[in-house]
Scaffold this motif. Structure first.
Motif, PDB file in Angstrom:
ATOM      1  N   VAL A 183       0.920  -1.262  -0.096  1.00 30.21           N
ATOM      2  CA  VAL A 183      -0.008  -0.069   0.090  1.00 30.21           C
ATOM      3  C   VAL A 183       0.693   1.155  -0.043  1.00 30.21           C
ATOM      4  CG1 VAL A 183      -0.125   0.149   2.527  1.00 30.21           C
ATOM      5  CG2 VAL A 183      -2.003   1.243   1.054  1.00 30.21           C
ATOM      6  N   THR A 184       0.484   2.195  -0.739  1.00 37.39           N
ATOM      7  CA  THR A 184       1.121   3.465  -0.944  1.00 37.39           C
ATOM      8  C   THR A 184       0.377   4.534  -0.296  1.00 37.39           C
ATOM      9  OG1 THR A 184       2.602   2.698  -2.596  1.00 37.39           O
ATOM     10  CG2 THR A 184       2.334   5.006  -2.293  1.00 37.39           C
ATOM     11  N   LEU A 185       0.688   5.219   0.706  1.00 33.06           N
ATOM     12  CA  LEU A 185       0.007   6.557   0.795  1.00 33.06           C
ATOM     13  C   LEU A 185       0.683   7.875   0.385  1.00 33.06           C
ATOM     14  CD1 LEU A 185       0.035   5.830   4.887  1.00 33.06           C
ATOM     15  CD2 LEU A 185      -1.262   4.971   3.259  1.00 33.06           C
ATOM     16  N   THR A 186      -0.393   8.574  -0.046  1.00 36.77           N
ATOM     17  CA  THR A 186       0.001   9.708  -0.744  1.00 36.77           C
ATOM     18  C   THR A 186      -0.739  11.141   0.054  1.00 36.77           C
ATOM     19  OG1 THR A 186       0.225   8.675  -2.853  1.00 36.77           O
ATOM     20  CG2 THR A 186       0.231  11.046  -2.935  1.00 36.77           C
ATOM     21  N   ASP A 187       0.153  11.939   0.240  1.00 33.95           N
ATOM     22  CA  ASP A 187      -0.324  13.193   0.990  1.00 33.95           C
ATOM     23  C   ASP A 187      -1.257  12.776   2.200  1.00 33.95           C
ATOM     24  OD1 ASP A 187       0.125  14.560  -1.410  1.00 33.95           O
ATOM     25  OD2 ASP A 187      -2.126  14.307  -2.334  1.00 33.95           O
ATOM     26  N   GLY A 189       1.168  18.127  10.654  1.00 32.41           N
ATOM     27  CA  GLY A 189       1.407  19.591  11.103  1.00 32.41           C
ATOM     28  C   GLY A 189       2.018  20.075   9.841  1.00 32.41           C
ATOM     29  N   SER A 190       3.132  20.562   9.609  1.00 29.46           N
ATOM     30  CA  SER A 190       3.573  21.266   8.598  1.00 29.46           C
ATOM     31  C   SER A 190       3.960  20.483   7.511  1.00 29.46           C
ATOM     32  CB  SER A 190       4.475  22.348   8.587  1.00 29.46           C
ATOM     33  OG  SER A 190       5.895  21.779   9.217  1.00 29.46           O
ATOM     34  N   GLN A 191       4.313  18.972   7.423  1.00 26.87           N
ATOM     35  CA  GLN A 191       4.920  18.084   6.732  1.00 26.87           C
ATOM     36  C   GLN A 191       3.819  17.438   6.114  1.00 26.87           C
ATOM     37  OE1 GLN A 191       8.712  16.227   7.468  1.00 26.87           O
ATOM     38  NE2 GLN A 191       8.173  16.967   9.937  1.00 26.87           N
ATOM     39  N   ARG A 192       4.019  17.078   4.879  1.00 24.01           N
ATOM     40  CA  ARG A 192       3.293  16.156   3.845  1.00 24.01           C
ATOM     41  C   ARG A 192       4.069  14.897   3.501  1.00 24.01           C
ATOM     42  NH1 ARG A 192      -1.438  17.653  -0.235  1.00 24.01           N
ATOM     43  NH2 ARG A 192      -2.686  17.862   1.655  1.00 24.01           N
ATOM     44  N   PHE A 193       3.572  13.887   3.882  1.00 23.59           N
ATOM     45  CA  PHE A 193       4.610  12.700   3.445  1.00 23.59           C
ATOM     46  C   PHE A 193       3.930  11.711   2.160  1.00 23.59           C
ATOM     47  CE2 PHE A 193       5.493  13.518   7.646  1.00 23.59           C
ATOM     48  CZ  PHE A 193       6.947  13.298   7.741  1.00 23.59           C
ATOM     49  N   SER A 194       4.433  11.068   1.682  1.00 18.68           N
ATOM     50  CA  SER A 194       4.029  10.008   0.809  1.00 18.68           C
ATOM     51  C   SER A 194       5.046   8.577   1.072  1.00 18.68           C
ATOM     52  CB  SER A 194       4.238  10.205  -0.765  1.00 18.68           C
ATOM     53  OG  SER A 194       3.310  11.216  -1.057  1.00 18.68           O
ATOM     54  N   ILE A 195       4.372   7.546   1.556  1.00 18.98           N
ATOM     55  CA  ILE A 195       5.187   6.373   1.918  1.00 18.98           C
ATOM     56  C   ILE A 195       4.562   5.384   1.225  1.00 18.98           C
ATOM     57  CG2 ILE A 195       6.034   5.348   4.037  1.00 18.98           C
ATOM     58  CD1 ILE A 195       5.150   7.497   5.692  1.00 18.98           C
TER      59      ILE A 195
END
Length: 715
Positions: free
Chosen positions: A669-673, A677-683
């Motif tokens: 599974v890939t998480l986008t957006d 807090g002030s950070q935005r991740f895609s993992i």
């Protein structure tokens, strides 16, 4: 080859805000019914049908094309006209609708026959202006007067209900084709040559006193760039997105995202407008306490703004004085606010009603969790006065007799017998089936308060008030010891459902102790036994964990809270499993709920479904009257994924903790957006053998740290 079975109520539901239309699959509302056009807890239209020369049309197909719009395709049967027989299936009728405040309705007829067709197209509608509570209970009382007025020069039909200063109205304006009104029907003369088309639109303006809610100018069926379509696209861009090779879970998650967009509720006026999640359609499109807070917690990794809105609105409505009719005490968070006739004249206590024992600690839990997810210190500063009042209520009113436990009992003549999430009158019973009388001290209430106190201790420590933090930690420690001494039953390996009014443990086996795992009030050495009891065959249906053991005398898989499966209940339990290190069991719960979702139309989970046993030849069975879409059923998709990945945000310290354990049935599974807090991740997460590896595709990799889920939650 397996046969695909689609489960769900045979209806079309569209809505926006607190305007809801529930129709049959052919777009009509066939009286008698609980369907209709609802607006601010009043059913405006109770019957709607359409005819060709008095003959009904035949359904071809129909459905919602968005949460706010629908389209229905019909054709004719044989009927006689002035020109002779109009053959069956020679005419096509399309009904297109969109809701945005009011409702826009397009009627389009095409003659596909070889001869001219001349007939009267008739729309019959009836308005009963019944309160939502009375429709739901099938006990409708007419208290005011209904008046009808037809203005032929303006082509306007008005139906108005007046009871003193309570006024609701629906005004229908016919455009594009001239109409006549007689005998309760709008009639249009349609005269079509072969291949010709006819069009008319009806605009339904809804009125609440002096406020008017106009219909959309155009229908989405003819305007792909409607305001709602743009809003939905913007929502989908901002929220968390996933991709996975498991198509079943992807559809489940994607539909849940769309459901949450549909359930956004605007509260307040233009100067102070907030969005919070509504509970569910059709009965619960209103502000709720417990429901909105649990949905906000489920949505924190998807759309944390829900929690901001819920905290603010519920804080604004926090009780300031004792009112026995509304079960209110100073500091208590409300249960439900209604806008219909019964509430207006205080014939029901929902103005708002405060009959909930858990919303107040859940508000505190949500405050802490939102701060952790966003890092917004200002959030704490804005809400600390509300939080202090919540803490005082827990001590002064939540503990009715000063024994250290939270209890509830209504003081209202119209109050609820049960004030936990299982709030039906028959939900709390002894093992022999007798109903428990209060005051009742549910096991999960103790867990919620324990969790609230430990979380608030961390907040006070962060704000520099170490003395207050130590005080709350000490109270939590005392409750932990007292709860585990009083509620634990060694023989059954689980906790009492509740204490009754005589302080006797009630040992009915139910799903509630799973919430104790979620809250962290269970000692690690007991957690496995609680998990094993919840996953025993009498509790685990294969479609999820039941609300009540199948061995209980009161068990009924088709009853509301006596054995049915509630997705949100399962997501909280799975979260608790993961907290104590039972990742495989958490993933098994997620698999059951995801599999069940795949059988419901559009993978849209209802509020609950029957607790029948899954085998190789059956499918989940719907619960009649379940809300769908429903907030915390949709939110279960997010909380279950959070449990499987072990996601815990610590935005104040710039950390995102993960403890991933993907099961074989969902290898990647890939998480986008993913906002923190002030950070935005895609993992990206994927299985390698029996382990799960991750790769940070966007965001600071140094901020992502592996830590056991339970440890991360305790930070």
């Amino acid at each position: 080859m397996p046969i695909e079975v689609q489960v769900g109520p045979p209806q079309i539901a569209i809505h926006q805000g607190q305007t809801v239309l529930i129709s049959e699959e052919d777009g009509q509302v066939a009286w008698p019914t609980d369907k209709g056009l609802y607006f601010l807890d009043t059913r405006l239209i109770s019957a709607w049908s359409i005819y060709a020369n008095g003959e009904p049309w035949v359904l071809l197909n129909g459905g919602a094309i968005a949460y706010y719009a629908s389209r229905v395709f019909l054709t004719n049967g044989d009927f006689l006209s002035q020109n002779g027989l109009v053959p069956a299936r020679s005419l096509a009728l399309t009904i297109s609708r969109e809701i945005d405040g009011g409702m826009h309705e397009d009627l389009d007829v095409t003659n596909y026959g070889g001869s001219p067709a001349r007939f009267s197209l008739e729309v019959s509608l009836r308005c009963d202006f019944a309160d939502t509570f009375e429709v739901k209970s099938n006990k409708i009382v007419r208290r005011g007067q209904i008046s009808t007025m037809w203005e032929p020069d303006k082509q306007v039909l008005s139906n108005t209900y007046r009871n003193g200063d309570f006024v609701r109205a629906v005004t229908v304006t016919a455009e594009k084709a001239p109409a006549l009104y007689a005998n309760g029907r709008l009639a249009f003369e349609v005269d079509l040559e072969p291949g010709a088309a006819w069009h008319c639109c009806l605009k339904y303006e809804l009125t609440d006193g002096e406020k008017h809610f106009r219909a959309p100018a155009d229908c989405v069926a003819h305007d792909a760039e409607s305001r709602h379509a743009e809003s939905l696209r913007d929502w989908q861009k901002r929220v968390l997105k996933i991709s996975t090779s498991n198509e079943e879970y992807y559809r489940f998650f994607h539909q849940a995202v769309n459901d949450m967009a549909a359930l956004r509720l605007q509260i307040g006026d233009a100067d102070e407008m907030e969005f919070m999640p509504a509970a569910g359609l059709p009965w619960f499109m209103a502000p709720f306490g417990r429901d909105s807070l649990i949905v906000s917690l489920q949505n924190l990794m998807v759309y944390p703004a829900f929690a901001h809105g819920a905290l603010k609105v519920l804080g604004r409505l926090q009780a300031t004085e004792r009112d026995d009719y509304r079960d209110a005490e100073p500091g208590k968070i409300m249960h439900e606010l209604r806008y219909g006739e019964l509430a207006h004249f205080k014939l029901i206590p929902h103005t708002p009603y405060y009959g909930t024992a858990d919303a107040t600690p859940l508000w505190l839990i949500t405050l802490h969790a939102t701060w952790r997810a966003t890092g917004d210190r200002g959030l704490l500063e804005r809400h600390m006065e509300t939080a202090e009042r919540c803490l005082r209520w827990i001590d002064a009113s939540g503990d009715l007799d000063g024994d250290g436990f939270q209890e509830y009992q209504t003081r209202s003549s119209a109050g609820y017998e049960n004030m936990g999430w299982k709030d039906s009158g028959d939900a709390v019973m002894y093992p022999d089936g007798r109903l428990v009388r209060g005051p009742k001290a549910l096991c999960e209430l103790q867990g919620y308060v324990y969790d609230a106190w430990t979380r608030m201790a961390r907040i006070y420590a962060a704000l520099g008030d170490d003395g207050r933090a130590a005080e709350l930690n000490a109270k939590a420690a005392r409750l932990f010891e007292q709860f585990n001494s009083t509620f634990w039953d060694e023989a059954s390996g689980t906790y009492a459902y509740t204490l009754d009014g005589e302080k006797n443990p009630v040992m009915s086996v139910a799903s509630n102790p799973g919430h104790c795992l979620w809250s962290g009030i269970v000692p690690p050495e007991r957690a496995k036994r609680v998990m094993e009891r919840l996953t025993a065959p009498d509790m685990w249906s294969g479609w999820g964990i039941r609300t009540l053991s199948a061995k209980h005398k009161s068990f009924n898989p088709y009853a509301y809270q006596l054995g049915a499966v509630w997705p949100h209940d399962n997501s909280i339990i799975a979260f608790g499993f993961k907290r104590y290190g039972f990742g495989a069991e958490a993933a098994s719960v997620a698999r059951d709920i995801s599999r069940a979702a795949s059988y419901f139309r559009n993978s849209q989970l209802p509020e609950l479904y029957a607790g029948t046993q899954r085998d190789g030849t059956n499918f989940p069975v719907q619960y009649l009257g379940a809300n769908v879409p429903q907030g915390w059923a949709a939110g279960s998709a997010f909380m279950l994924l959070q449990a499987m990945l072990g996601l815990v945000a610590d935005a104040p310290h710039g950390k995102l903790y993960i403890d991933p354990g993907l099961p074989a049935w969902m290898p990647d599974v890939t998480l986008t957006d993913l906002d923190m807090g002030s950070q935005r991740f895609s993992i990206r997460f994927r299985r390698e053998g029996d382990t799960t590896v991750h790769e940070v595709l966007a965001g600071d990799p140094g901020s992502v740290e592996r830590l056991a889920f339970g440890d991360a939650l305790s930070l």
